[in-house]
Design an enzyme around this catalytic site. Structure first.
Site, PDB file in Angstrom:
ATOM      1  CG  LEU A 304      -1.698  -1.151   1.356  1.00 20.47           C
ATOM      2  CD1 LEU A 304      -2.566  -1.103   2.521  1.00 20.47           C
ATOM      3  CD2 LEU A 304      -2.712  -1.318   0.099  1.00 20.47           C
ATOM      4  CG  ASP A 347       2.284  -1.638   3.660  1.00 19.89           C
ATOM      5  OD1 ASP A 347       3.471  -2.210   3.912  1.00 19.89           O
ATOM      6  OD2 ASP A 347       2.343  -0.382   3.296  1.00 19.89           O
TER       7      ASP A 347
END
Length: 426
Positions: A304, A347
């Site tokens: 991300l 992430d």
């Protein structure tokens, strides 16, 4: 010459007839006492039962062969007369001879009666012993049955018996409850009827082999589906019980409800192989799947963009909610029958496609993931935007080291990320 001489002659006559319970001196002593009475009776004495008593004593001493009579009668009719008479000129000789013949007849009759009485006594003793043994066996059987019933009814496991036609003979309450039945409704019904078509699985096939005499036992874990949709996991053991002739008389099954144990094992496996926050498969689970994956293999590696800023600005609680939403969107974008989405840390996420058709399929999936993940997120009243960088790798064959798959996709992802930074229009 008197009673002792007569006793010796009689003992000689009986020698070898049978195997008496007395030795020779004991026999002569017994016969000596009898001969005193016989001599007295031959001379006109009043003891009329002496011959029969002599016969009874011989039978009691185990002289039970008919030859004992044929060997004794000449002693009574000849030797007894010779000893009882006062020589051949004794005027009482005819009477002594007549009395001796009568004594011999009484002896023979008494011997027959004594044999009959002894046989009846032995029969009664044998019958009494048989009855006692039967009563004892019945008592043991009753005790054994009582113990079996106590174990059968009070057991904490399911127990049931099935005859060789496949019909239930009996079962306890635990077994009936496992199968959604009662102990009263199961006996007399076939196993197939009780289980129903949905449960005619491997366990039923093994039971049929046992009924056909083709198998002695089996143990398996099976699932029983109830009418209300509940499923019970059962650890089932079946064994054949044979009679004294070696033929199988019935089958006995012991069942343990392992539903809770199985649920616990499944839950522990899930917890060990899935990410606690997102519920996606974790890194160890992914690597196990990669090691067994069916080629060709496609991998999408993504992380991300801007996630650190969300954590710094809104806090880790909001950051965790963002990861949960991202995981939900990945599950929607990835078909579980053809791909596996996993969180491998922070992430970073990875999608594995087995039997991948090629780079085009990977590109389509990457585009779908990118569109799903970059759409605005509503988290705890905040509208947030998060970007994603995706790298793909395609392998015709499974590489020797699983890490090669991840490293290749990771490198592709960083190339895309760096390219995007140099080309903001992307």
């Amino acid at each position: 010459m008197g009673s002792w001489e007569l006793a010796q002659r009689w003992a000689d006559a009986l020698d070898g007839v049978v195997a008496p319970t007395l030795n020779r001196s004991q026999i002569e002593e017994m016969l000596g006492a009898l001969c005193i009475g016989l001599i007295d009776a031959a001379r006109g004495g009043q003891d009329t039962d002496i011959a029969r008593r002599a016969a009874r004593m011989l039978v009691a001493a185990n002289y039970r062969d008919p030859s004992a009579v044929s060997h004794s009668v000449p002693v009574i009719c000849a030797d007894l007369v010779e000893i009882a008479a006062d020589g051949p000129d004794d005027p009482e000789l005819p009477q002594i001879r007549d009395r001796a013949i009568a004594l011999a007849a009484d002896f023979a009759a008494g011997f027959t009666a004594a044999l009959r009485a002894a046989a009846l006594a032995e029969q009664e003793a044998t019958l009494a012993a048989v009855l006692a043994a039967a009563q004892e066996a019945e008592q043991r059987r009753a005790l054994s049955e009582a113990r079996f019933e106590a174990v059968f009814d009070g057991a904490l496991v399911g127990i049931g018996t099935v005859d060789m036609t496949g019909q239930v003979v009996n079962c306890n309450a635990i077994m009936a409850e496992m199968l959604g039945q009662t102990p009263e409704t199961m006996p007399g019904r076939t196993v197939a009827d009780i289980l129903g078509p949905r449960n005619l699985n491997f366990a039923f096939e093994q039971l049929q082999l046992m009924v056909a005499g083709e198998s002695e036992s089996f143990r398996t874990e099976t699932e029983h589906l109830h009418g209300d949709g509940r499923a019970t996991a059962i650890d089932l053991s079946m064994s054949a019980v044979r009679g004294t002739d070696g033929a199988i008389e019935f089958l006995i099954g012991v069942a343990v409800d392992v539903t809770e144990r199985k649920q616990l094992a499944d839950r522990l496996w899930h917890d060990a192989n899935h990410d606690a926050l997102t519920g996606l498969p974790n890194r160890p689970h992914l690597f196990n799947r990669l090691a067994q994956a069916q080629p060709p293999i496609g991998v999408c590696y993504l992380d991300l963009d801007g996630f650190k800023e969300i954590n710094d600005l809104w806090g880790h609680t909001v950051g965790d909610r963002v990861l949960e939403v991202v995981a939900d969107r990945m599950r929607e974008a990835v078909r579980p029958d053809s791909a596996l989405a996993a969180r491998i840390g922070g992430d970073e996420f990875l999608v594995l496609i087995e039997r991948c058709s090629g780079e085009a399929q990977l590109a389509r999936l990457a585009a779908e993931l990118l569109a799903a993940l970059t759409a605005p997120l509503e988290v705890d009243g905040h509208t947030l935007a998060v970007g994603a960088s995706i790298g793909t790798a395609f392998f015709e064959r499974l590489p020797g080291a699983v890490d090669e798959l991840v490293h290749a996709a990771d490198a592709a992802m960083y190339r895309n990320k760096n390219h995007a930074r140099r080309d903001p229009a992307r």
